[in-house]
Design a protein around this motif. Structure first.
Motif: not given
Length: 167
Positions: A38, A74-75, A78, A61, A63, A36
């Motif tokens: 960031d 948390n992402r 999910d 993933s 951002t 993830c």
């Protein structure tokens, strides 16, 4: 038992490679790795692609902005498909015996929601520091201990259902 390893990452691609490689070396039967990203300015996607190109189950993933490790974790939660979740920071590595021991604890007592072990502090080359001393405490249900700091983020394996229930 499918395990989802969630790695929040902000830059540090060299260490991220080592973190992912430490998971791969465990040769787990059913494992997905979720990186993830960031808001990194370094090319985290290429590190993930290098492992995906070798056939490993890895998802990247990202951002655009840096929102913090908790948001990234948390992402990952999910996106995770595993029954069990383990959070691994991008500058950490798993030992060969740590995760298998945690899984054995779930097999021994299926009623558990999470298990945790101790961690070893390492230097920037992921070599044990301070004589390899373990960091962490034995669990205590004393109120002052429950609110305290028992384990490091990477030292615990959770049932996904449990984390979804408690938030």
């Amino acid at each position: 038992m499918k395990i989802s390893i969630i790695i929040p990452a902000h830059n540090r691609v060299g260490l991220l490679y080592e973190a992912i490689d430490s998971v791969i070396r465990l040769k787990l039967d059913s494992c997905e790795i979720l990186v993830c990203d960031d808001g990194s300015t370094e090319d985290v996607a290429s590190v993930c692609k290098a492992f995906a190109d070798k056939g490993y189950d890895i998802t990247h993933s990202r951002t655009e902005e840096n929102l913090g490790a908790q948001v990234a974790r948390n992402r990952g939660m999910d996106l995770a498909h595993g029954e069990f979740l383990l959070f691994l920071d991008s500058d950490d590595a798993l030992s060969e015996e740590g995760l298998p021991d945690l899984l054995k604890a779930f097999e021994y007592d299926p009623s558990l929601d999470y298990v945790y072990g101790k961690v070893i502090r390492a230097n920037e080359r992921l070599e044990a520091r301070q004589g390899g001393l373990l960091v962490g405490e034995a669990f205590s249900d004393a109120p002052r201990k429950i609110a305290g700091y028992h384990w490091h983020t990477i030292g615990a394996l959770y049932r996904k259902e449990f984390l979804q229930r408690v938030g």
